[in-house]
Enzyme design. Sequence first.
Site, PDB file in Angstrom:
ATOM      1  N   ASP A  38      26.645 -12.753 -15.878  1.00 46.90           N
ATOM      2  CA  ASP A  38      26.592 -11.322 -15.029  1.00 46.90           C
ATOM      3  C   ASP A  38      27.247 -11.826 -13.692  1.00 46.90           C
ATOM      4  OD1 ASP A  38      26.000  -9.735 -17.016  1.00 46.90           O
ATOM      5  OD2 ASP A  38      23.838 -10.080 -17.049  1.00 46.90           O
TER       6      ASP A  38
ATOM      7  N   ARG B 179      10.835   0.951  -4.032  1.00 47.33           N
ATOM      8  CA  ARG B 179      11.019  -0.279  -4.881  1.00 47.33           C
ATOM      9  C   ARG B 179      11.204  -1.416  -4.113  1.00 47.33           C
ATOM     10  NH1 ARG B 179      13.128   1.303 -10.045  1.00 47.33           N
ATOM     11  NH2 ARG B 179      14.434  -0.623 -10.313  1.00 47.33           N
TER      12      ARG B 179
ATOM     13  N   HIS C  42      21.909   5.169 -15.466  1.00 48.95           N
ATOM     14  CA  HIS C  42      20.942   5.323 -14.296  1.00 48.95           C
ATOM     15  C   HIS C  42      20.307   6.673 -14.683  1.00 48.95           C
ATOM     16  CE1 HIS C  42      24.131   2.242 -13.186  1.00 48.95           C
ATOM     17  NE2 HIS C  42      22.901   1.729 -12.481  1.00 48.95           N
TER      18      HIS C  42
ATOM     19  N   GLU D  19       0.920  -1.336   0.022  1.00 48.53           N
ATOM     20  CA  GLU D  19       0.003   0.147   0.047  1.00 48.53           C
ATOM     21  C   GLU D  19       0.955   1.261  -0.064  1.00 48.53           C
ATOM     22  OE1 GLU D  19      -0.299  -2.662   2.081  1.00 48.53           O
ATOM     23  OE2 GLU D  19      -2.285  -3.117   1.960  1.00 48.53           O
TER      24      GLU D  19
ATOM     25  N   LYS E 215      24.223   0.054  -0.366  1.00 46.08           N
ATOM     26  CA  LYS E 215      23.565  -1.271   0.316  1.00 46.08           C
ATOM     27  C   LYS E 215      23.711  -1.273   1.789  1.00 46.08           C
ATOM     28  CE  LYS E 215      22.946  -3.804  -3.584  1.00 46.08           C
ATOM     29  NZ  LYS E 215      22.680  -4.894  -4.185  1.00 46.08           N
TER      30      LYS E 215
HETATM   31  N1  GLN Z   1      22.234  -8.527 -18.230  1.00 42.60           N
HETATM   32  C1  GLN Z   1      21.759  -7.681 -17.457  1.00 42.60           C
HETATM   33  C2  GLN Z   1      20.977  -6.437 -17.839  1.00 42.60           C
HETATM   34  O1  GLN Z   1      21.550  -6.098 -18.937  1.00 42.60           O
HETATM   35  C3  GLN Z   1      22.725  -6.924 -16.358  1.00 42.60           C
HETATM   36  C4  GLN Z   1      21.944  -6.329 -15.144  1.00 42.60           C
HETATM   37  C5  GLN Z   1      22.750  -5.825 -14.020  1.00 42.60           C
HETATM   38  O2  GLN Z   1      24.059  -5.742 -14.173  1.00 42.60           O
HETATM   39  N2  GLN Z   1      22.360  -5.655 -12.978  1.00 42.60           N
HETATM   40  O3  GLN Z   1      19.941  -5.972 -17.455  1.00 42.60           O
END
Ligand code: GLN
Length: 759
Positions: A603, A519, A698, A20, A114
Amino acid sequence: MTGTIGSTVLGYPRIGPRRELKRALESCWAGRSSEVELRETARNLRIDTWRRLRDAGLDSVPGNTFSYYDQVLDTAVTFGAVPKRYAELGLGSLGTYFAMARGADAVPPLEMTKWFDTNYHYLVPEIGPGTTFSLADRTPVEQYREALEAGVTTRPVLVGPLTFLLLAKSTAGESFRPLDKLPELLGAYAELLRELHRAGVEWVQLDEPAFAADRTPDQLQALGDAYRQLGGLSARPKLLVAGYFGDFTEALRVLAGTPVEALGADLVTDPSTVDSLSGVPGLRDKTLVAGLVDGRNIWRTDLDRALTTAATLLGLAGEVAVSTSCSLLHVPYDVEVEDIDPQVKSWLAFAEQKVHEVVVLGRALRDGRDAVTDELSAAREAVADRAGATRVRNNRVRARLESLRPEHSQRGDYQERRAAQQKSLQLPPLPTTTIGSFPQTTDVRKARAAFQSGRIDRASYQQRMRDEIKRVIELQESIGLDVLVHGEPERNDMVQYFAEHLDGFISTANGWVQSYGSRCVRPPILYGDVHRPEPMTVEWATYAQKLTAKPVKGMLTGPVTILAWSFVRDDQPLADTAAQVAMAIRDEVQDLEAAGIRVIQVDEPALRELLPLRAAQRAAYLEWAVSAFRLATSGVSDSTQIHTHLCYSEFGDVIDAIVALDADVTSIEAARSRMEVLDDLNAVGFGRGVGPGVYDIHSPRVPDAAEVTDLLRAALRAVPADRLWVNPDCGLKTRGYAEVEPALENLVSAAEAVRRDLP
Ligand code: GLN
Ligand code: ZN
């Protein structure tokens, strides 16, 4: 009960059982609803939480655990540490608060990072020589009164002054340490404690998790001084100082010599803490708040074992109270609402269930085990069922791991690999690529949701994904990128996608956990031996590869990241679980290779996140983390190029591990640090391919070609052209095509411009 703490939890989720608060925040930010409505939703959530915790039978209910965004930000605001650039905006109190969290107009937000080794992010306070502290906001007092009016007596929870300053960032560089401001900050804390006392507060909880990590003798000394001072106040509530996420004994030794009444210790994260507590002199004069129920993981507690531990503690402390190991912020609300396999469900405890466990333990301690026989035997059955369940063990998986030999984690000589890859791929110098995902359009999300809910069948879902992949491949061709990707449209999340395709995982429908602000993430639950029943990504990758003559990069998530963003099993060492996941990824890597995919990226953005807080434990972690990655990626021939991707540029503590991963190409965030990462890599002798991110995904800003060209020229001063890759600093999933297209065009023209200058 007055006087004692009895049973309690250190904190509780606040996003709302149905998220909510998330909805209310986002609607307020978008201007669709008013601040008044947001405040009303928040108030209802708080009251509901307090009443629930009281009605569940907790002896002491935590208060002030609500936050509109983040508890560290709240602390900064409470004590007036609001940087001028936000105060000057002239917004109201909530407006200023959100500006610090999210930025406003031209003013960027506070940095976010973090919270210890969790996946929760806090906002980093900015403290400088000129910061002045005062009791600028009285939310903790107001919320105490609000709870009281609702009929619940609470124990306000605050981030402790040392942890607050240790997490802060200096605005004056190395010459100034935020901790130097402790005396001033303590004055403001003292004022708050006095006001809380006047309001009738009996107990206050001060969290000092920073002391579960390595601390210097000076910092420990400062801890002791601070709590001697706060404890020495003449009119104050009783104080509980809690540390968690690791062994807090070192701090307890110091705190036991101060006047604070109660000390909280996490007995779950590092079980050896129980033994070290016996060496804490002065504990006999204190209440020990024993963190016996895991606050961060979702397994049902072995209540018998917890009671045995509690019995040991009874001999050590003046009084023993029962609690969670840390705030329940890190687990979802309620497992009862989940429609999942009933056997696995019976092994789980989310926040509500954990509160109940604490209550049962508290009652057993107070009134004896006989008072809770039924609850104890139910827990015993669930624990035994899980321990003996056949679905948890897969002997084939275990036998495969047993049969592994060192060569399974060892690729050929790098120079030979490089030659073989160059022959197969024929790439230009400074090859251009992306990190994997392309923008997730509303259409893509809708198609996934429609398939999930059965509104479209597999065939039409597949067709929609193929159309999307085709579009993304054509776009990359027309932009002129060298190594293409399929764009990951079929993935809701880079961990959940794999969890849904592997045996040993279960996914929840409503198991949301706050990651930052509004989030939330829904970590999958890894409950059993991991096995890959069939290929997970091969079909998408090969479809994409058929559409183009350029190499398409296969995209996988690495074992460490899969563990970091899941709830993991607690019945075997993490290293063993990592090896199982690695084996499944290795199978996928080999299948991709067999299907003609020549470049495969695994990754590992969370490699640093799982790094233990204590330096003494880091080498062991990095050893298994690196082994898992190598096991996953070493099953291919020299000519197959392995990439990895890391999401951060401050990798000091893990830099040797990055070298040890032995990937052919490593992409890393670098745009914001102006390529300095390359010098760091050179310093440790990193000699393989590297793709420092040349633009920050970002932000919605589109970099121009000249800017990227400059960055590449700067990079070329550190790395020779034949090892340098050109890519953005992360996946493009959260961006829109309107930004991504021009940004990638500029990236390609910058690479071409720099190539033209090469000798
Ligand atoms: N391969 C993922 C992407 O391109 C990597 C995301 C990440 O590093 N958090 O979304
Ligand atoms: Zn990334």
